[in-house]
Design a protein around this motif. Structure first.
Motif, PDB file in Angstrom:
ATOM      1  N   GLU A 153      -4.625  12.144  37.767  1.00 20.89           N
ATOM      2  CA  GLU A 153      -4.683  11.435  36.973  1.00 20.89           C
ATOM      3  C   GLU A 153      -5.351  12.371  35.391  1.00 20.89           C
ATOM      4  N   LEU A 154      -7.104  12.207  35.645  1.00 17.03           N
ATOM      5  CA  LEU A 154      -7.582  12.941  34.913  1.00 17.03           C
ATOM      6  C   LEU A 154      -7.659  14.585  35.078  1.00 17.03           C
ATOM      7  N   GLN A 155      -7.073  15.304  35.891  1.00 15.09           N
ATOM      8  CA  GLN A 155      -7.295  16.382  36.323  1.00 15.09           C
ATOM      9  C   GLN A 155      -5.408  16.808  35.274  1.00 15.09           C
ATOM     10  N   LYS A 156      -5.021  15.843  35.329  1.00 15.53           N
ATOM     11  CA  LYS A 156      -3.632  16.250  34.485  1.00 15.53           C
ATOM     12  C   LYS A 156      -3.899  15.985  32.854  1.00 15.53           C
ATOM     13  N   LYS A 157      -5.414  15.316  32.270  1.00 15.33           N
ATOM     14  CA  LYS A 157      -5.665  15.169  31.181  1.00 15.33           C
ATOM     15  C   LYS A 157      -6.001  16.706  31.183  1.00 15.33           C
ATOM     16  N   GLU A 163      -5.089  22.778  27.331  1.00 20.36           N
ATOM     17  CA  GLU A 163      -3.627  23.968  26.314  1.00 20.36           C
ATOM     18  C   GLU A 163      -3.983  23.025  24.710  1.00 20.36           C
ATOM     19  N   GLN A 164      -4.015  22.051  24.967  1.00 18.90           N
ATOM     20  CA  GLN A 164      -4.321  21.823  23.061  1.00 18.90           C
ATOM     21  C   GLN A 164      -5.688  22.460  22.564  1.00 18.90           C
ATOM     22  N   VAL A 169      -6.966  26.829  19.132  1.00 17.70           N
ATOM     23  CA  VAL A 169      -8.551  28.516  18.718  1.00 17.70           C
ATOM     24  C   VAL A 169      -7.258  29.065  18.778  1.00 17.70           C
ATOM     25  N   LYS A 170      -5.862  29.340  18.822  1.00 19.01           N
ATOM     26  CA  LYS A 170      -5.508  30.437  18.637  1.00 19.01           C
ATOM     27  C   LYS A 170      -4.311  30.211  17.049  1.00 19.01           C
TER      28      LYS A 170
END
Length: 184
Positions: A153-157, A163-164, A169-170
């Motif tokens: 679950e922490l890896q998914k977060k 990604e956010q 940054v973009k």
């Protein structure tokens, strides 16, 4: 060449008997696990070896819960088969039986906590140790499962936050470029 049918009789050779016991016990416990997983059944298996060593398997819920459920079921079935019109007269006996069970459970609980061990024989202490080892394995297995789920679950977060962050940054770069184009 296939195996022939095994004649069911006591194996006279002590070593062969022990080897067969170990292999069949492992296979039997494996089958118990398989039926519990495949059919979502509650399974409890208790095996005592020739020398009195305890081997047990129970599904997710603990052995005691399954045995209590079995006792309730067997008691209810006995009541249906042979209802006793004078059952109220048996209440004092049943009360005494329940008190004895409570005392036994409290004694077992003290033993599990490492108290009142003086009255136990070496064999009893070894069985208690085996039960505690089995319980500890179940506890560690559940703990590891929960930790793996938490890590996942922490890896998914983490991935979602990365990604956010990359998206922000973009956007920041695009905003700078747009600002620079307006200035020139």
């Amino acid at each position: 060449m296939g195996r022939g049918r095994v004649q069911l009789k006591r194996i006279e050779n002590k070593i062969n008997r022990q080897v067969t016991f170990s292999k069949r016990r492992a296979g039997f416990l494996k089958k118990a696990h398989e039926i519990s997983v495949l059919c979502d059944a509650e399974v409890a298996v208790i095996i005592f070896s020739h020398k009195g060593k305890l081997f047990e398997y129970s599904t997710g819920s603990c052995m005691e819960k399954i045995l209590e459920r079995y006792e309730r079921y067997a008691y209810a079935e006995r009541q249906l088969i042979a209802p006793d019109p004078e059952s109220q007269r048996n209440w004092p006996l049943e009360c005494n039986n329940l008190k004895a069970k409570i005392d036994l459970l409290q004694k077992d609980q003290r033993h599990y906590l490492g108290e009142d061990l003086e009255s136990l024989s070496l064999k009893d202490i070894q069985q208690l140790e085996q039960q505690l080892d089995t319980a500890l394995k179940h506890i560690r297995s559940r703990k590891n499962q929960l930790m793996q789920e938490s890590i996942s679950e922490l890896q998914k977060k983490e991935k979602s936050i990365e990604e956010q962050n990359n998206l922000l940054v973009k956007r920041k770069k695009n905003y700078r470029l747009a600002s620079e184009v307006r200035v020139h």
